[in-house]
Write a protein that holds these residues in place. Structure first.
Motif, PDB file in Angstrom:
ATOM      1  N   ALA A  18       0.840  -1.187  -0.339  1.00 16.86           N
ATOM      2  CA  ALA A  18       0.408   0.029   0.036  1.00 16.86           C
ATOM      3  C   ALA A  18       0.700   0.616  -0.249  1.00 16.86           C
ATOM      4  N   SER A  19       0.510   2.581  -0.444  1.00 17.64           N
ATOM      5  CA  SER A  19       0.900   3.828  -0.969  1.00 17.64           C
ATOM      6  C   SER A  19       1.217   4.316   0.851  1.00 17.64           C
ATOM      7  N   PRO A  20       2.109   4.831   1.416  1.00 19.48           N
ATOM      8  CA  PRO A  20       2.061   5.445   2.607  1.00 19.48           C
ATOM      9  C   PRO A  20       1.113   6.542   2.157  1.00 19.48           C
ATOM     10  N   PRO A  21       0.795   6.662   3.602  1.00 23.07           N
ATOM     11  CA  PRO A  21      -0.046   7.605   3.598  1.00 23.07           C
ATOM     12  C   PRO A  21       0.669   9.405   3.436  1.00 23.07           C
ATOM     13  N   ALA A  22      -0.547   9.767   2.622  1.00 28.11           N
ATOM     14  CA  ALA A  22       0.319  11.753   2.367  1.00 28.11           C
ATOM     15  C   ALA A  22       0.435  12.683   2.961  1.00 28.11           C
ATOM     16  N   LEU A  23       1.794  12.993   2.877  1.00 26.61           N
ATOM     17  CA  LEU A  23       1.515  14.573   3.658  1.00 26.61           C
ATOM     18  C   LEU A  23       1.003  15.812   2.949  1.00 26.61           C
ATOM     19  N   SER A  24      -0.303  15.819   3.708  1.00 26.55           N
ATOM     20  CA  SER A  24      -1.105  16.632   2.673  1.00 26.55           C
ATOM     21  C   SER A  24      -1.144  17.864   2.957  1.00 26.55           C
ATOM     22  N   PRO A  25      -0.646  18.338   2.020  1.00 28.39           N
ATOM     23  CA  PRO A  25      -0.411  20.494   2.263  1.00 28.39           C
ATOM     24  C   PRO A  25      -1.128  20.682   3.406  1.00 28.39           C
ATOM     25  N   GLN A  26      -2.330  20.137   3.696  1.00 23.62           N
ATOM     26  CA  GLN A  26      -3.076  21.437   5.386  1.00 23.62           C
ATOM     27  C   GLN A  26      -1.998  20.989   6.266  1.00 23.62           C
ATOM     28  N   SER A  27      -1.786  19.771   6.362  1.00 19.83           N
ATOM     29  CA  SER A  27      -1.171  19.134   7.162  1.00 19.83           C
ATOM     30  C   SER A  27       0.512  20.236   7.214  1.00 19.83           C
ATOM     31  N   LEU A  28       1.284  19.710   5.973  1.00 19.95           N
ATOM     32  CA  LEU A  28       1.957  20.410   5.986  1.00 19.95           C
ATOM     33  C   LEU A  28       2.235  22.600   6.400  1.00 19.95           C
ATOM     34  N   ALA A  29       1.182  22.497   5.999  1.00 20.61           N
ATOM     35  CA  ALA A  29       0.957  24.155   6.167  1.00 20.61           C
ATOM     36  C   ALA A  29       0.642  23.953   8.010  1.00 20.61           C
ATOM     37  N   ARG A  30       0.105  23.200   8.553  1.00 22.78           N
ATOM     38  CA  ARG A  30      -0.110  23.975   9.560  1.00 22.78           C
ATOM     39  C   ARG A  30       1.711  23.634  11.094  1.00 22.78           C
ATOM     40  N   ALA A  31       2.081  22.095  10.014  1.00 17.63           N
ATOM     41  CA  ALA A  31       3.103  22.087  10.353  1.00 17.63           C
ATOM     42  C   ALA A  31       4.249  23.238  10.541  1.00 17.63           C
ATOM     43  N   ALA A  32       4.236  23.368   8.789  1.00 10.75           N
ATOM     44  CA  ALA A  32       5.294  24.702   9.085  1.00 10.75           C
ATOM     45  C   ALA A  32       4.546  26.190   9.801  1.00 10.75           C
ATOM     46  N   ALA A  33       3.623  26.420   9.996  1.00 14.85           N
ATOM     47  CA  ALA A  33       3.074  27.302  11.315  1.00 14.85           C
ATOM     48  C   ALA A  33       3.175  27.191  12.522  1.00 14.85           C
ATOM     49  N   TYR A  34       3.711  26.122  12.306  1.00 15.14           N
ATOM     50  CA  TYR A  34       4.013  25.795  14.130  1.00 15.14           C
ATOM     51  C   TYR A  34       5.468  26.335  14.466  1.00 15.14           C
ATOM     52  N   SER A  35       6.193  25.797  13.123  1.00 15.47           N
ATOM     53  CA  SER A  35       7.778  26.407  13.511  1.00 15.47           C
ATOM     54  C   SER A  35       8.055  27.305  13.333  1.00 15.47           C
ATOM     55  N   ALA A  36       7.752  28.089  12.180  1.00 13.42           N
ATOM     56  CA  ALA A  36       7.825  29.027  12.065  1.00 13.42           C
ATOM     57  C   ALA A  36       7.235  30.695  13.257  1.00 13.42           C
ATOM     58  N   THR A  37       6.166  30.183  13.825  1.00 10.15           N
ATOM     59  CA  THR A  37       6.278  30.831  14.967  1.00 10.15           C
ATOM     60  C   THR A  37       6.692  30.345  16.614  1.00 10.15           C
ATOM     61  N   HIS A  38       7.154  29.354  16.233  1.00 14.71           N
ATOM     62  CA  HIS A  38       8.240  28.913  17.521  1.00 14.71           C
ATOM     63  C   HIS A  38      10.141  28.962  17.209  1.00 14.71           C
ATOM     64  N   ARG A  39       9.730  29.924  16.695  1.00 14.78           N
ATOM     65  CA  ARG A  39      11.619  30.317  15.886  1.00 14.78           C
ATOM     66  C   ARG A  39      12.291  30.311  14.818  1.00 14.78           C
ATOM     67  N   GLY A  40      11.341  29.063  14.542  1.00  9.29           N
ATOM     68  CA  GLY A  40      11.740  28.374  13.129  1.00  9.29           C
ATOM     69  C   GLY A  40      12.508  29.375  11.454  1.00  9.29           C
ATOM     70  N   ASP A  41      13.346  28.550  11.486  1.00  6.41           N
ATOM     71  CA  ASP A  41      14.368  29.157  10.152  1.00  6.41           C
ATOM     72  C   ASP A  41      13.917  28.475   8.868  1.00  6.41           C
ATOM     73  N   ALA A  42      13.634  27.308   8.673  1.00  6.76           N
ATOM     74  CA  ALA A  42      13.208  26.845   7.589  1.00  6.76           C
ATOM     75  C   ALA A  42      12.807  25.084   7.654  1.00  6.76           C
ATOM     76  N   LEU A  43      11.622  24.807   6.819  1.00  7.08           N
ATOM     77  CA  LEU A  43      11.088  24.013   6.922  1.00  7.08           C
ATOM     78  C   LEU A  43      11.022  22.690   5.986  1.00  7.08           C
ATOM     79  N   LEU A  44      12.407  21.956   5.490  1.00  2.20           N
ATOM     80  CA  LEU A  44      11.423  20.911   4.179  1.00  2.20           C
ATOM     81  C   LEU A  44      10.783  19.804   4.592  1.00  2.20           C
ATOM     82  N   ALA A  45       9.857  18.983   3.240  1.00  2.38           N
ATOM     83  CA  ALA A  45       9.816  17.776   3.666  1.00  2.38           C
ATOM     84  C   ALA A  45       9.752  17.348   2.676  1.00  2.38           C
ATOM     85  N   VAL A  46      10.106  15.534   2.078  1.00  2.00           N
ATOM     86  CA  VAL A  46      10.620  15.177   0.678  1.00  2.00           C
ATOM     87  C   VAL A  46       9.633  13.728   1.069  1.00  2.00           C
TER      88      VAL A  46
END
Length: 335
Positions: A18-46
């Motif tokens: 089975a294909s692995p569950p996708a990291l959805s655009p919505q979940s990626l955006a929420r995680a990126a917002a968490y990183s940014a508001t917690h003094r993040g410098d970069a976020l990259l997902a592959v």
């Protein structure tokens, strides 16, 4: 539990998988917002070898090199595996067989594996009052007396890798970062810049600077059992040792943090959040599967390996509050 690297390899082969569950655009955006508001410098997902999110944050340029701090330590395991694959060393050999100045004292029983899982019995750090590069790290670490019997106590810090670096020098006749580059990183087109101590030696414990895409490629090498673009750079069997904890602390492998129910004693000098210290039977990231692995550095530098999602995630930051579990919950949530 099946090793991470075998799980990753299994997920990549066979039409019936089975294909692995996708990291959805919505979940990626929420995680990126968490990183940014917690003094993040970069976020990259592959995911599935395809970049699905790439963002510089708070004015940091995505392609700029960033300090990895203790995220640098994971290169030590990769180098050890490469040298073991080449027959240069064995993880369970005695360090004193090469560092003969240890052959007549209490340090003679220390193994390479114990250096890499930080149970050598040496003090965690050399350099006082805090770890510093204004000394010869290797010489200081080799002079350090035992604080515990080898294999009995986890002690986080730079001393173990400073000794490992000297072991590599004597076995190969080359600097460890040069061996790492030649045997592993050149294949991935990764070129870290290293901070150096007073003797001009690279700080393997915390001195690498790297851009997010390069660190993600290194993560993919680990996730895929040592293979990169069809070539076996490191053996899958050798890499399995990187995911094996010790009797002193089962959630730290060979320079990698493991998401297992914790047994053993965490050291106050480690780089996981303070709330995780003293865990008894809990996991670092309770919402996530036990096969999740991370490299972690001061300032909340993170390299996450998520086998069930066939994904690698890099996060750079500049300190402050951070929860690995909260971040990964957002990242992996279904829309």
């Amino acid at each position: 539990m099946r090793p991470l690297f075998l799980l990753a390899a299994t997920a990549l082969c066979g039409a019936a998988q089975a294909s692995p569950p996708a990291l959805s655009p919505q979940s990626l955006a929420r995680a990126a917002a968490y990183s940014a508001t917690h003094r993040g410098d970069a976020l990259l997902a592959v995911q599935g070898a395809r970049e699905v999110w790439a963002q510089g944050q708070n004015g940091f340029a995505l392609n700029a090199p960033h300090v990895l701090a203790s995220g640098s330590k994971t290169f030590g395991c990769a180098l050890a595996v490469a040298l073991q694959d080449a027959g240069v060393l064995r993880l369970d050999e005695r360090v004193a067989d090469t560092l003969t100045e240890w052959s007549t004292d209490a340090r003679r029983g220390i193994t390479v594996r114990q250096l890499l899982n930080f149970t050598s019995g040496l003090p965690g750090n050399v350099g006082r009052p805090v770890p510093t590069l204004n000394l010869d790290l290797s010489a200081e670490a080799r002079r350090a007396p035992l604080q515990a019997a080898p294999g009995t106590q986890f002690s986080y810090g730079n001393a173990h890798l400073a000794v490992f670096a000297e072991l590599v020098r004597r076995k190969t006749g080359h600097e460890p970062e040069a061996e790492l580059q030649r045997r592993v990183l050149d294949a991935l087109d990764i070129h870290p810049v290293w901070a150096r101590d007073r003797a001009g030696q690279a700080d393997l414990a915390g001195g690498a600077r790297l851009d997010a895409r390069s660190w993600a490629r290194f993560g993919e090498l680990l996730l895929r059992g040592g293979r990169w673009q069809g070539r076996a750079v490191l053996s899958a069997a050798g890499l399995q040792a990187c995911q094996q904890g010790s009797a002193a602390l089962n959630i730290y492998g060979l320079t990698l943090w493991l998401n297992l129910p914790a047994a053993g004693t965490l050291d106050a000098g480690d780089t996981v959040p303070v709330a995780a210290l003293g865990l008894k039977g809990e996991r670092l990231m309770p919402s996530q599967p036990t096969n999740v692995v991370m490299a972690a550095g001061l300032g909340n530098q993170r390299l996450y390996l998520l086998p069930d999602h066939d994904a690698v995630v890099v996060r750079f930051g500049r300190g402050g509050e951070w929860s690995d579990d909260a971040f990964l919950q957002l990242l992996t949530a279904q829309p």
